[in-house]
Scaffold this motif. Structure first.
Motif, mmCIF file in Angstrom:
data_model
loop_
_atom_site.group_PDB
_atom_site.id
_atom_site.type_symbol
_atom_site.label_atom_id
_atom_site.label_comp_id
_atom_site.label_asym_id
_atom_site.label_seq_id
_atom_site.Cartn_x
_atom_site.Cartn_y
_atom_site.Cartn_z
ATOM 1 N N ALA A 1 -6.276 -5.606 -11.028
ATOM 2 C CA ALA A 1 -7.043 -6.481 -10.148
ATOM 3 C C ALA A 1 -6.722 -7.922 -10.497
ATOM 4 N N SER A 2 -6.729 -8.785 -9.499
ATOM 5 C CA SER A 2 -6.447 -10.190 -9.748
ATOM 6 C C SER A 2 -7.193 -11.077 -8.758
ATOM 7 N N PRO A 3 -7.850 -12.143 -9.273
ATOM 8 C CA PRO A 3 -8.468 -13.129 -8.389
ATOM 9 C C PRO A 3 -7.515 -14.250 -8.000
ATOM 10 N N THR A 4 -6.255 -14.174 -8.452
ATOM 11 C CA THR A 4 -5.304 -15.257 -8.209
ATOM 12 C C THR A 4 -4.085 -14.826 -7.413
ATOM 13 N N MET A 5 -4.013 -13.581 -6.976
ATOM 14 C CA MET A 5 -2.880 -13.078 -6.200
ATOM 15 C C MET A 5 -3.381 -12.360 -4.958
ATOM 16 N N ASP A 6 -2.468 -12.163 -3.997
ATOM 17 C CA ASP A 6 -2.785 -11.288 -2.875
ATOM 18 C C ASP A 6 -2.224 -9.897 -3.182
ATOM 19 N N ALA A 7 -2.478 -8.954 -2.288
ATOM 20 C CA ALA A 7 -2.116 -7.566 -2.546
ATOM 21 C C ALA A 7 -0.611 -7.377 -2.695
ATOM 22 N N ALA A 8 0.177 -8.084 -1.893
ATOM 23 C CA ALA A 8 1.628 -7.936 -1.974
ATOM 24 C C ALA A 8 2.157 -8.427 -3.312
ATOM 25 N N GLN A 9 1.662 -9.580 -3.761
ATOM 26 C CA GLN A 9 2.077 -10.109 -5.056
ATOM 27 C C GLN A 9 1.653 -9.179 -6.188
ATOM 28 N N LEU A 10 0.420 -8.689 -6.105
ATOM 29 C CA LEU A 10 -0.091 -7.833 -7.166
ATOM 30 C C LEU A 10 0.643 -6.501 -7.192
ATOM 31 N N GLY A 11 1.003 -5.979 -6.025
ATOM 32 C CA GLY A 11 1.761 -4.730 -5.988
ATOM 33 C C GLY A 11 3.093 -4.866 -6.703
ATOM 34 N N ALA A 12 3.760 -6.003 -6.501
ATOM 35 C CA ALA A 12 5.029 -6.238 -7.196
ATOM 36 C C ALA A 12 4.817 -6.320 -8.697
ATOM 37 N N GLN A 13 3.738 -6.978 -9.118
ATOM 38 C CA GLN A 13 3.453 -7.063 -10.552
ATOM 39 C C GLN A 13 3.101 -5.698 -11.128
ATOM 40 N N MET A 14 2.364 -4.890 -10.369
ATOM 41 C CA MET A 14 2.022 -3.546 -10.827
ATOM 42 C C MET A 14 3.279 -2.740 -11.129
ATOM 43 N N ARG A 15 4.230 -2.768 -10.218
ATOM 44 C CA ARG A 15 5.466 -2.010 -10.430
ATOM 45 C C ARG A 15 6.265 -2.569 -11.605
ATOM 46 N N ALA A 16 6.174 -3.893 -11.818
ATOM 47 C CA ALA A 16 6.924 -4.509 -12.907
ATOM 48 C C ALA A 16 6.337 -4.164 -14.277
ATOM 49 N N ILE A 17 5.003 -4.133 -14.380
ATOM 50 C CA ILE A 17 4.382 -3.927 -15.693
ATOM 51 C C ILE A 17 4.140 -2.462 -16.027
ATOM 52 N N ARG A 18 4.180 -1.592 -15.022
ATOM 53 C CA ARG A 18 3.813 -0.199 -15.270
ATOM 54 C C ARG A 18 4.635 0.457 -16.390
ATOM 55 N N PRO A 19 5.958 0.273 -16.465
ATOM 56 C CA PRO A 19 6.696 0.898 -17.573
ATOM 57 C C PRO A 19 6.279 0.384 -18.953
ATOM 58 N N ASP A 20 5.651 -0.783 -19.009
ATOM 59 C CA ASP A 20 5.218 -1.336 -20.292
ATOM 60 C C ASP A 20 3.844 -0.839 -20.715
ATOM 61 N N VAL A 21 3.030 -0.348 -19.748
ATOM 62 C CA VAL A 21 1.695 0.129 -20.097
ATOM 63 C C VAL A 21 1.596 1.655 -20.042
ATOM 64 N N GLU A 22 2.573 2.317 -19.440
ATOM 65 C CA GLU A 22 2.565 3.783 -19.343
ATOM 66 C C GLU A 22 3.871 4.337 -19.921
ATOM 67 N N HIS A 23 3.743 5.131 -20.971
ATOM 68 C CA HIS A 23 4.915 5.668 -21.653
ATOM 69 C C HIS A 23 4.929 7.191 -21.583
ATOM 70 N N VAL A 24 6.105 7.760 -21.361
ATOM 71 C CA VAL A 24 6.248 9.213 -21.406
ATOM 72 C C VAL A 24 6.223 9.645 -22.870
ATOM 73 N N THR A 25 5.376 10.631 -23.181
ATOM 74 C CA THR A 25 5.232 11.083 -24.573
ATOM 75 C C THR A 25 5.952 12.390 -24.842
ATOM 76 N N LYS A 26 6.172 13.200 -23.809
ATOM 77 C CA LYS A 26 6.916 14.458 -24.019
ATOM 78 C C LYS A 26 7.315 15.034 -22.680
#
Length: 211
Positions: free
Chosen positions: A186-211
């Protein structure tokens, strides 16, 4: 280029120290509102989602100190009682959400490409018996104007919404779900399109495959 809240509203950059203090208070207030909204979203969407287990690799969710240009901000987390968010999600999700994590990240204006700092709230956790399709369908059903979007290279389903139509203030929400986890930003400083791009960019850094 990402537009800060003052640029989008046409007021320009705040002047002087008092202006920046006012902007910070406003940002914290909006972020707290986004946090409360995010908890409600996770609870309603998780409980209302179709109960069908998914198959795929196991994942772990983490909250690193940095996500690209974004730096974790413990002070903002304290101001919005982030720990309470975790407890609320777990307690109200009927046992379907567990191992919930959350963090607040901020990038300065130069790094974020805007005129004022960009802020992202992240909440994520493990899902029990909830299908990605059911999770996202429940999200889009709850929010007027919500649309499916790309979930990125890690797969699953995702959707975003500009929540101005649903709550006071300017808040964008994006969420993803896969076979065993969910994430919401969630962000109070971006719109949905901007935030969607950030979500895809950061997801590999916050979600890791464990097995």
């Amino acid at each position: 280029m990402m537009a800060g809240p003052d640029e989008r509203s046409g007021r320009g950059e705040p002047s002087g120290r008092g202006g920046w203090k006012s902007l910070k208070r406003s940002r914290v207030w909006l972020l707290a509102g986004a946090a409360g909204l995010a908890v409600g979203v996770v609870v309603v969407v998780t409980v209302g989602a179709l109960l069908l287990g998914g198959s795929g690799p196991a994942h772990a969710l983490v909250t690193p100190a940095k996500l690209g240009a974004y730096v974790r901000k413990p002070q903002l987390e304290q101001q919005m009682n982030a720990k309470d968010l975790q407890q609320q999600v777990v307690a109200k999700s009927a046992g379907q959400a567990s191992d919930v994590v959350d963090a607040v990240y901020e990038a300065n204006s130069a790094a974020a490409g805007g005129t004022s700092p960009q802020v992202i709230l992240f909440i994520g956790g493990h899902l029990s018996g909830v299908s990605p399709t059911g999770f996202i369908t429940s999200f889009t059903d709850q929010f007027k104007g919500a649309r499916s979007t790309g979930a990125g290279n890690m797969g699953g389903r995702a959707a975003c919404v500009n929540a101005q139509q649903n709550v006071a203030g300017s808040v964008a929400l994006c969420t993803w779900a896969d076979n065993d986890t969910f994430g919401l930003v969630a962000s109070p400083t971006m719109d949905a399109a901007q935030l969607g791009a950030q979500m895809r960019a950061i997801r590999p850094d916050v979600e890791h495959v464990t097995k």
